[in-house]
Design a protein around this motif. Sequence first.
Motif, PDB file in Angstrom:
ATOM      1  N   ALA A  44     -13.818  30.643  -2.248  1.00 48.94           N
ATOM      2  CA  ALA A  44     -13.037  31.254  -1.059  1.00 48.94           C
ATOM      3  C   ALA A  44     -14.112  32.136  -0.413  1.00 48.94           C
ATOM      4  CB  ALA A  44     -11.735  31.889  -1.534  1.00 48.94           C
ATOM      5  N   LEU A  45     -13.550  32.681   0.683  1.00 47.05           N
ATOM      6  CA  LEU A  45     -14.119  34.127   1.089  1.00 47.05           C
ATOM      7  C   LEU A  45     -13.819  35.162   0.277  1.00 47.05           C
ATOM      8  CD1 LEU A  45     -13.704  33.502   5.034  1.00 47.05           C
ATOM      9  CD2 LEU A  45     -15.698  33.068   3.562  1.00 47.05           C
ATOM     10  N   HIS A  46     -14.904  36.203   0.147  1.00 46.14           N
ATOM     11  CA  HIS A  46     -14.663  37.118  -0.796  1.00 46.14           C
ATOM     12  C   HIS A  46     -15.064  38.548   0.003  1.00 46.14           C
ATOM     13  CE1 HIS A  46     -13.743  39.299  -4.499  1.00 46.14           C
ATOM     14  NE2 HIS A  46     -15.128  39.636  -4.530  1.00 46.14           N
ATOM     15  N   PHE A  47     -14.185  39.471   0.215  1.00 40.75           N
ATOM     16  CA  PHE A  47     -14.605  40.689   0.987  1.00 40.75           C
ATOM     17  C   PHE A  47     -14.839  41.913   0.296  1.00 40.75           C
ATOM     18  CE2 PHE A  47     -12.006  37.662   3.421  1.00 40.75           C
ATOM     19  CZ  PHE A  47     -12.740  37.643   4.655  1.00 40.75           C
ATOM     20  N   TRP A  48     -15.030  41.906  -1.147  1.00 37.80           N
ATOM     21  CA  TRP A  48     -15.067  43.021  -1.981  1.00 37.80           C
ATOM     22  C   TRP A  48     -16.595  43.066  -2.661  1.00 37.80           C
ATOM     23  CZ3 TRP A  48     -10.350  40.122  -1.974  1.00 37.80           C
ATOM     24  CH2 TRP A  48      -9.437  41.144  -1.311  1.00 37.80           C
ATOM     25  N   GLU A  49     -17.560  42.364  -2.071  1.00 33.11           N
ATOM     26  CA  GLU A  49     -18.857  42.678  -2.775  1.00 33.11           C
ATOM     27  C   GLU A  49     -19.328  43.806  -1.917  1.00 33.11           C
ATOM     28  OE1 GLU A  49     -19.162  40.966  -5.168  1.00 33.11           O
ATOM     29  OE2 GLU A  49     -19.291  38.935  -5.086  1.00 33.11           O
ATOM     30  N   GLU A  50     -20.713  44.117  -2.345  1.00 32.68           N
ATOM     31  CA  GLU A  50     -21.245  45.038  -1.523  1.00 32.68           C
ATOM     32  C   GLU A  50     -21.375  45.013   0.063  1.00 32.68           C
ATOM     33  OE1 GLU A  50     -22.693  45.701  -5.601  1.00 32.68           O
ATOM     34  OE2 GLU A  50     -22.305  44.006  -4.267  1.00 32.68           O
TER      35      GLU A  50
END
Length: 306
Positions: A44-50
């Motif tokens: 899935a698309l993940h929005f909580w990396e750097e």
Amino acid sequence: MPKTHFVSPPSHCQLCPRRCGADRAAGNTGFCGAGSTLKVARAALHFWEEPCISGTRGSGTVFFSGCTLKCCFCQNYPISAQGLGKEITVEHLAEIFLSLQAQGAHNINLVTPGQWRPWIMAALDTAREQGLHLPIVCNTGGYETVESVAAWQGYVDIWLADLKYISPALSAELSAAPDYFACAGPAIEAMMHQTGHPVYDAEGILQKGVILRHLALPGHTEDSFAVLDQLAAWNKADPGCFIPSVMSQYTPFYKAAEHGIGRRITTYEYRRVVNYAMDKGLSEGYMQQKSSAKEEYTPSFDLTGV
């Protein structure tokens, strides 16, 4: 007719530093829990990396089942230690990569991929033949061999790697890996040599380079200082050769309480670690807010997108 890939599983597995010799071709599993058939737990698309990884459209993240470390505090323990995942083909994995690209992902982010390297490489070859062009991120706990880093040459553009510990006693207690730093140190140096200095696109999204993460643990600030000393030494030898990322998001998951870290890190502890990093000249990177230590930042592993 689409080409079908058959990946021959290792009959004496040497893919990680444990070199356990498991006969995966016969269906046996080693320490990591990986057998003869590729397993994926989430895509899935993940929005909580750097920010330079997630950007505005998200990182196309694929979580692979199993792990060579299985840290006692792992927030992903259902897939790393308990084997959650769905068996899929190389062709299906290639389709997942292309689907994430079609959804607008800035990159393809491979989470704990080492135990499945031959399958993933085959899937990347297939996907590239069909138009995959995104940077590939290898999201690793840092417990790699120099040989494994070299094997990813031409496939991985960005290393998103942890440097968890310096102390052999601490890495033995929390990750059953007394040789953690002895392996991770040379492997990280190989990563930096492989990618060179960070390269960004016009949007500020990383295209090539190494991000080195360190998760500050409760009660172990002295080992965090030792980790930061090592990062500072690398940075002094070649300024800007990696992007530091000091994290506060530790949450006492899984078996953490059994190993003496059954609480969150205090604000005082984390401030000491951040101040030490700044004093060591590691300011050109990321420092998490203390509020990042929340369970909602951990994705649910419900086989989404697999």
